[in-house]
Write a protein that holds these residues in place. Structure first.
Motif, short mmCIF file in Angstrom:
data_model
loop_
_atom_site.label_atom_id
_atom_site.label_comp_id
_atom_site.label_asym_id
_atom_site.label_seq_id
_atom_site.Cartn_x
_atom_site.Cartn_y
_atom_site.Cartn_z
N ASP A 174 0.81 -1.21 0.00
CA ASP A 174 0.00 0.00 0.00
C ASP A 174 0.85 1.26 0.00
O ASP A 174 0.47 2.30 -0.54
CB ASP A 174 -0.95 0.00 1.19
N GLU A 175 2.05 1.21 0.61
CA GLU A 175 2.95 2.36 0.62
C GLU A 175 3.42 2.69 -0.79
O GLU A 175 3.56 3.87 -1.16
CB GLU A 175 4.14 2.08 1.53
N GLU A 176 3.67 1.66 -1.59
CA GLU A 176 4.11 1.89 -2.97
C GLU A 176 2.97 2.51 -3.82
O GLU A 176 3.23 3.32 -4.72
CB GLU A 176 4.58 0.58 -3.59
N ILE A 177 1.72 2.13 -3.50
CA ILE A 177 0.59 2.75 -4.21
C ILE A 177 0.48 4.24 -3.83
O ILE A 177 0.17 5.08 -4.69
CB ILE A 177 -0.71 2.00 -3.89
N ARG A 178 0.76 4.57 -2.58
CA ARG A 178 0.76 5.99 -2.19
C ARG A 178 1.83 6.75 -2.97
O ARG A 178 1.60 7.87 -3.44
CB ARG A 178 1.02 6.11 -0.70
N GLN A 179 3.01 6.17 -3.08
CA GLN A 179 4.08 6.81 -3.85
C GLN A 179 3.70 6.97 -5.32
O GLN A 179 4.01 7.97 -5.97
CB GLN A 179 5.37 6.00 -3.72
N PHE A 180 2.99 5.94 -5.84
CA PHE A 180 2.53 5.98 -7.22
C PHE A 180 1.58 7.16 -7.44
O PHE A 180 1.66 7.87 -8.45
CB PHE A 180 1.86 4.64 -7.54
N PHE A 181 0.67 7.41 -6.50
CA PHE A 181 -0.25 8.55 -6.60
C PHE A 181 0.52 9.88 -6.47
O PHE A 181 0.22 10.85 -7.18
CB PHE A 181 -1.31 8.45 -5.51
N GLY A 182 1.49 9.93 -5.55
CA GLY A 182 2.26 11.15 -5.37
C GLY A 182 3.09 11.52 -6.59
O GLY A 182 3.22 12.69 -6.94
#
Length: 242
Positions: A174-182
């Protein structure tokens, strides 16, 4: 005796004088008495006798049936009529009496000083307190919370497994998905003509290039999902390809 020319031929100068004199007398007195101009032309001294009798009226008649002399009426054009009407209206406006200073002041409203009486503002909610102001990330987290990113990581891994027959490596979090959105938010602020330029040597952008590798970013961009494909019917898939 000198002559002058008219529409009926040449006439003596005395006849011309007699004609004008009696036209003047006829114009102001409106005589009803018949006069023979040819006879008066032969005897000019008779003119003085007729001028002495100013109380009588005269009506000119000649053997040539000369018409009564009347000055032609002046025909005004539309522009002249409008000018004359505007002149008359302006002259009438100028002649009209102007209001005095006292009359102008009397037409102004009169202000009276009175104490202010306020009215109560109706309240829509009882005991309503304003919410505290959050940070930009706080408002973003209201719509994209931790459960959303966890669901995005799980469904993206599932879709990758369905398409390629193997799990995505390394494991998606889920942290990598947050980075993907950022990263997409930063790309919206710093726009390059091609996505791979963010990782190029010349145009490298560290907030993007140092977070996720270029190949990994393209892999997430191609397989990202937030909907379970196994729970969607074929009819819905045909109507909505997204």
């Amino acid at each position: 005796m000198s002559l002058y020319h008219n529409c009926n031929g040449w006439e003596p100068t005395n006849t011309k004088k007699i004609r004008y004199r009696f036209l003047v007398v006829m114009f102001f007195l409106g005589s009803k008495r018949l006069l023979n101009l040819e006879r008066l032309a032969a005897n000019p001294d008779d003119v003085y006798e007729l001028l002495d009798d100013l109380e009588s009226d005269f009506e000119v008649e000649s053997d040539n049936n000369d018409e009564f002399f009347a000055p032609p009426e002046r025909v005004l054009s539309e522009d002249q009529e409008s000018d004359s009407s505007s002149d008359s209206s302006s002259s009438s406006n100028e002649d009209a009496p102007r209001p005095s200073i006292s009359q102008k002041k009397s037409s102004a409203p009169t202000w009276v000083k009175q104490p202010f009486e306020g009215k109560e503002i109706p309240t829509m909610f009882d005991n309503h307190e304003p919410e505290p102001v959050l940070s930009p990330w706080g408002y973003f987290s209201r719509y994209f919370n931790d459960e959303f990113f966890e669901m995005g990581a799980a469904l993206t891994s599932q879709y990758y497994l369905q398409q390629h027959g193997r799990e995505i490596t390394p494991k998606l979090t889920d942290e990598e998905i947050r980075q993907f959105f950022g990263m997409h938010a930063i790309m919206g602020c710093f726009k390059f003509p091609r996505i791979h330029l963010y990782w190029s040597i010349k145009y490298r952008l560290p907030p993007i290039a140092n977070v996720i590798a270029c190949d990994r970013f393209y892999k997430l961009r191609t397989n990202f999902h937030v909907v379970d494909n196994l729970s969607v019917s074929d009819d819905i898939k045909k109507k909505n390809h997204l």
